[in-house]
Design an enzyme around this catalytic site. Structure first.
Site, PDB file in Angstrom:
ATOM      1  N   ASP A 128       0.824  -1.215   0.000  1.00 37.54           N
ATOM      2  CA  ASP A 128       0.000   0.000   0.000  1.00 37.54           C
ATOM      3  C   ASP A 128       0.855   1.261   0.000  1.00 37.54           C
ATOM      4  O   ASP A 128       0.468   2.298  -0.552  1.00 37.54           O
ATOM      5  CB  ASP A 128      -0.917   0.026   1.223  1.00 37.54           C
ATOM      6  CG  ASP A 128      -2.063  -0.970   1.140  1.00 37.54           C
ATOM      7  OD1 ASP A 128      -2.325  -1.476   0.034  1.00 37.54           O
ATOM      8  OD2 ASP A 128      -2.682  -1.235   2.187  1.00 37.54           O
ATOM      9  N   ARG A 154     -14.875  -3.322  -4.777  1.00 35.77           N
ATOM     10  CA  ARG A 154     -13.745  -2.389  -4.822  1.00 35.77           C
ATOM     11  C   ARG A 154     -12.450  -3.114  -5.147  1.00 35.77           C
ATOM     12  O   ARG A 154     -11.584  -2.562  -5.825  1.00 35.77           O
ATOM     13  CB  ARG A 154     -13.603  -1.610  -3.518  1.00 35.77           C
ATOM     14  CG  ARG A 154     -12.479  -0.568  -3.620  1.00 35.77           C
ATOM     15  CD  ARG A 154     -12.643   0.593  -2.680  1.00 35.77           C
ATOM     16  NE  ARG A 154     -12.212   0.288  -1.344  1.00 35.77           N
ATOM     17  CZ  ARG A 154     -12.834   0.683  -0.233  1.00 35.77           C
ATOM     18  NH1 ARG A 154     -13.965   1.357  -0.327  1.00 35.77           N
ATOM     19  NH2 ARG A 154     -12.364   0.377   0.954  1.00 35.77           N
ATOM     20  N   ASP A 166      -6.181  -5.556  -4.567  1.00 34.17           N
ATOM     21  CA  ASP A 166      -5.797  -4.187  -4.199  1.00 34.17           C
ATOM     22  C   ASP A 166      -4.326  -3.920  -4.514  1.00 34.17           C
ATOM     23  O   ASP A 166      -3.944  -2.844  -4.972  1.00 34.17           O
ATOM     24  CB  ASP A 166      -5.982  -3.926  -2.699  1.00 34.17           C
ATOM     25  CG  ASP A 166      -7.216  -4.543  -2.105  1.00 34.17           C
ATOM     26  OD1 ASP A 166      -7.739  -5.520  -2.655  1.00 34.17           O
ATOM     27  OD2 ASP A 166      -7.640  -4.063  -1.040  1.00 34.17           O
ATOM     28  N   ILE A 203     -12.144  -5.590  -7.192  1.00 39.61           N
ATOM     29  CA  ILE A 203     -12.152  -5.719  -8.648  1.00 39.61           C
ATOM     30  C   ILE A 203     -11.895  -4.363  -9.291  1.00 39.61           C
ATOM     31  O   ILE A 203     -11.228  -4.259 -10.328  1.00 39.61           O
ATOM     32  CB  ILE A 203     -13.490  -6.324  -9.113  1.00 39.61           C
ATOM     33  CG1 ILE A 203     -13.669  -7.727  -8.513  1.00 39.61           C
ATOM     34  CG2 ILE A 203     -13.566  -6.384 -10.640  1.00 39.61           C
ATOM     35  CD1 ILE A 203     -15.058  -8.304  -8.684  1.00 39.61           C
ATOM     36  N   TRP A 254     -10.010  -1.927  -7.992  1.00 37.46           N
ATOM     37  CA  TRP A 254      -8.565  -1.707  -7.915  1.00 37.46           C
ATOM     38  C   TRP A 254      -7.850  -2.434  -9.060  1.00 37.46           C
ATOM     39  O   TRP A 254      -6.942  -1.889  -9.689  1.00 37.46           O
ATOM     40  CB  TRP A 254      -8.014  -2.222  -6.594  1.00 37.46           C
ATOM     41  CG  TRP A 254      -8.326  -1.470  -5.335  1.00 37.46           C
ATOM     42  CD1 TRP A 254      -8.884  -1.987  -4.205  1.00 37.46           C
ATOM     43  CD2 TRP A 254      -8.049  -0.091  -5.040  1.00 37.46           C
ATOM     44  NE1 TRP A 254      -8.983  -1.021  -3.225  1.00 37.46           N
ATOM     45  CE2 TRP A 254      -8.473   0.153  -3.711  1.00 37.46           C
ATOM     46  CE3 TRP A 254      -7.496   0.959  -5.763  1.00 37.46           C
ATOM     47  CZ2 TRP A 254      -8.362   1.395  -3.089  1.00 37.46           C
ATOM     48  CZ3 TRP A 254      -7.377   2.210  -5.151  1.00 37.46           C
ATOM     49  CH2 TRP A 254      -7.804   2.418  -3.847  1.00 37.46           C
TER      50      TRP A 254
END
Length: 839
Positions: free
Chosen positions: A120, A245, A175, A247, A249
């Protein structure tokens, strides 16, 4: 019904009828709007609202809550991309203040630890790279290198997939592809790490193989290679549900990574196929009534499921960008527009304070540490408004929607012109004679002129006046809010002594970053500057001084060459990616300066003057925004004497000028080879009109130093005529320089004689196909163009691996054509009502 969307725009049409209606509206009513506003207007309203809400909360403070955060990176990146579309420098400043507050002068990042190996934390690196391009601040380059270093040591699956985090061992999440892959690919392109592209592609190949479920066409949120996590399927390792979400990303990761993956990379077709696979699943589960998508993608109206904003925005962005770039079929357009309309109708509201809100955002969701990935889990996470993970994609979706429904064409010109702000100056004059300029026509005025400029700037601006007569000078440095005004009858004679242009300044020389002799008139990071009047700027160049560095006479073809050694050294440093600080030229070297160069300036006006005898390029804006070049008379026939060369500059108007030059009349640039790719700053939104092009290699030229790309060039109402003018419109690049050259338009242009062709698109230029950066050229349109004499109309030669696409000639008449066109590797060539009279 939400009043933001009128009944006229409820989109209750079938797909085919809707598409036809949208096209008809676009043709009849100009730009398509949604409740009276274009998509970019919605983007700006949301951006302004979120900035007002966030204030300085995203900035680092030792006692504050702000942290190095992927969502903040996404939002600030969306602001920079929006600024590029609508010229809002305050958005870039906001991103600079937020992300820049974490980055120290050495590139260290507050709160970031490489050894946490959290994918991240890579995501803000995209904003870091964008800020490096927009500001030139080297701490951002260092910070990007720090983030890139994490990927070299990041823990991986047995197949080489990057773990989502060290604390999530053996796991890849959808993600994580967005967090890491686009930055990884962009860094590889910018800093010449071609081997990294294979690793980037591998990440998609691994997750696509592990997480795709063919029955639904969807991708599971996560995959545990070890199959040890409590949420993992013991046979496949996948999580149990499809989180929208996640998918989203993944879709955004695909379309964004493809921006940087070379078009000839062997994995590119597979990534595009994966995008098509993902798009089919996304479209399949769009709610037919609202156009939105549910939190748990495939569960529809099951109890507790809800329409989720962040994913809906991500899906619209992914599909729209995919269609815009030709990765996805245009048949997705009804899905996209229905989705966008649904977002505005059902998820966007205006608060009592006037700010826009994006509602129904899932605050966070993950796997492990008590999060079992069940249907019930995804529904119990908090639902909030204005989560940055939704606001950012909403802004990005608006940008792509604008491109989709209002594609580039001549109706874009008014928007470009509205963004170009002509500088205004206080009504006060600073005559150079008041600062000691000798009036005998012989003395050196350099110090007096620069003192007058400094005084004018310190006073808040005005005109520095050069009155009638001859005035000798060396290097002039313009400052903000200063108009250097040459009265009628005034001539500034620039010294031919190279020492007058030292110390060396940061510049670009033929698209390469270096320190070199100062341009005759130079401005660095200034705003509201001008050179005006009816006087003359005379560079006094000849083969006895500047031009003689290249060759000793006008007819001499061979290079003797004083310049050659310096040029070869600079090219070697470019190829080795040597630091700019090591590329110091000037004294003892022979790289000629430009005449006028504003560098990283805003609101620039050059109007009315006559320019003669330049050392090389006459007007060379670099990294500039809002530039007007108007009413100039340029006569300079030395080697490499281009008339006007905007480089990596945006919103440029060139009008009512006469070009009679020793090289291209207008040549649009964006950096050479690795230097152009390092900045990735395209030249875009250029309007050229009412000009006369006489001698020169080309009238309007794009290239050859075009590695940072170019888009949206409009040439109209010009006259081009000379046996020494080689082409009317030319695009030149090769597989070493690369770049994307798109949306180049020419109309209402009268051409007398050209020496080579009316339109030349040349991929064989210099190095030809010997490199790995295959260029892309598409959407070139010539309309109502006439010519009287030419060897041929077209000379357009692409590559088999990268054909030139979508060249159109409409309502054109070409007389006196002597030979056949040269056309190789061209797709989508159209001639509509074109008449060719051959000799």
């Amino acid at each position: 019904m939400n009043p933001l969307v009128s009944s006229r725009r409820r989109y209750a049409l079938s797909a085919g009828l809707f598409l036809a209606a949208a096209q008809l509206l676009a043709a009849q009513a100009g730009p398509i709007t949604f409740e009276g506003a274009e998509p970019l207007d919605w983007a700006a309203k949301m951006a302004d609202s979120q900035i007002a809400r966030s204030r300085d909360f995203l900035q680092y403070n030792p006692k504050g809550k702000a942290r190095w955060d992927y969502a903040a990176g996404l939002f600030t990146l969306s602001l920079i991309k929006l600024s590029d579309q609508i010229d809002r420098p305050d958005y870039v400043r906001y991103a600079d203040a937020a992300i820049g507050s974490f980055v120290d002068p050495n590139g260290a990042i507050q709160g970031y630890k490489v050894d946490e190996y959290n994918i991240d934390n890579i995501n803000p690196g995209k904003t870091v790279l964008a800020l490096y391009s927009h500001t030139g601040d080297d701490r951002y380059r260092k910070a990007a290198a720090l983030l890139r270093s994490q990927l070299d040591r990041h823990p991986r699956t047995s197949g080489g997939g990057l773990w989502h985090k060290q604390r999530y061992p053996h796991q890849m999440w959808l993600d994580g592809l967005y967090m890491g892959a686009p930055f990884y690919a962009e860094y590889a392109l910018r800093f010449d790490q071609p081997n990294a592209f294979n690793d980037v592609a591998k990440q998609f190949e691994l997750i696509a193989k592990a997480a795709y479920e063919p029955k639904t066409g969807l991708y599971y949120h996560g995959w545990d290679e070890s199959k040890e996590q409590t949420w993992a399927n013991k046979a496949t390792g996948t999580s149990p549900n499809f989180w929208s979400r996640g998918i989203g990303w993944f879709g955004m990761a695909l379309v964004d990574t493809l921006d940087f993956l070379p078009i000839n990379h062997p994995s590119r077709p597979a990534l595009i196929a994966t995008l098509n696979q993902a798009a089919a699943g996304i479209a399949k589960y769009q709610d037919p009534k609202t156009g939105l998508w549910y939190q748990v993608t495939d569960q529809g109206a099951r109890a507790g499921n809800y329409f989720e904003a962040t994913a809906s925005c991500m899906f619209v962005y992914t599909l729209a960008k995919g269609v815009n770039l030709g990765y996805l079929s245009a048949e997705y357009r009804p899905v996209i527009e229905k989705g966008f309309a649904g977002i505005l109708r059902d998820l966007v509201s205006r608060g009592a304070d006037g700010k826009l809100n994006l509602n129904q955002c899932c605050k966070v969701a993950g796997l492990g540490y008590g999060r079992d990935g069940s249907y019930e889990y995804y529904l119990k996470e908090p639902v909030i408004a204005n989560d940055l993970k939704g606001v950012g994609p909403f802004i990005l979706a608006c940008i792509e929607m604008d491109r989709l429904v209002n594609p580039p064409g001549w109706d874009r010109v008014p928007r470009i012109l509205q963004q170009i702000h002509e500088p205004r100056f206080p009504n006060r004059d600073f005559p150079i004679t008041d600062f000691g300029a000798p009036t005998d026509g012989k003395g050196d005025c350099t110090v007096a002129i620069n003192k007058a400029i400094e005084a004018c700037n310190a006073a808040g601006g005005g005109r520095v006046v050069v009155s009638a007569g001859q005035w000798h000078t060396g290097a002039i440095r313009l400052r903000s809010n200063v108009n250097l005004h040459l009265s009628e009858g005034a001539t500034l004679l620039f010294s031919t002594d190279p020492a007058q242009y030292l110390p060396a300044v940061l510049t670009k020389w033929e698209g390469i970053d270096c320190y070199n002799y100062a341009p005759f008139i130079y401005a660095f990071e200034q705003e509201n500057i001008a050179i005006t009047g009816k006087g003359t700027l005379d560079g006094q160049s000849s083969y006895e001084n500047w031009w003689g560095w290249v060759k000793k006479s006008q007819t001499q073809k061979a290079n003797p060459s004083l310049q050659r050694g310096s040029r070869e050294k600079l090219h070697a440093q470019l190829n080795a990616s040597a630091p700019i600080s090591d590329r110091v030229y000037g004294a003892g070297h022979y790289l000629r300066p430009n005449f006028i160069q504003p560098y990283r300036c805003r609101n620039v006006l050059i109007e009315g003057v006559r320019i003669v005898r330049s050392p090389m390029w006459e007007i060379h804006p670099v990294f500039c925004t809002n530039v007007i070049v108007r009413g100039l008379d340029i006569f300079s026939h030395g080697p490499n004497n281009d008339g006007c060369d905007p480089e990596s500059s945006r919103n440029v108007l060139i009008e009512n000028c006469t070009f009679d030059t020793g090289d291209d009349c207008i040549a649009i640039k964006s950096g050479r080879n690795n230097d152009g790719r390092r900045w990735l700053m395209p030249s875009e939104n250029l309007v050229i009109r009412g000009c006369t092009m006489k001698d020169g290699h080309g009238g309007t030229v794009v290239g050859s130093e075009i590695s940072g790309s170019c888009r949206n060039v409009f040439t109209e109402d010009c006259r081009m005529d000379s046996p020494n003018l080689d082409r009317a419109l030319r695009l030149k690049t090769n597989a070493v320089r690369g770049g994307i050259l798109e949306n180049v338009f020419m109309r209402n242009v009268e051409i007398g004689r050209v020496a080579e062709a009316i339109l030349t698109i040349d991929f064989k230029y210099e190095e030809g196909e010997s490199g790995s950066h295959y260029p892309i050229v598409r959407n070139i349109v010539m309309e109502n163009v006439t010519s009287k004499s030419a060897p041929r109309v077209l000379s357009i030669i692409g590559y088999a691996k990268s054909p030139i696409r979508d060249v159109k000639l409409i309502n054109c008449t070409f007389s006196g054509v002597e030979g056949d066109d040269r056309i190789q590797h061209v797709e989508g060539l159209q001639r509509l009502n074109v008449k060719i009279d051959r000799k």
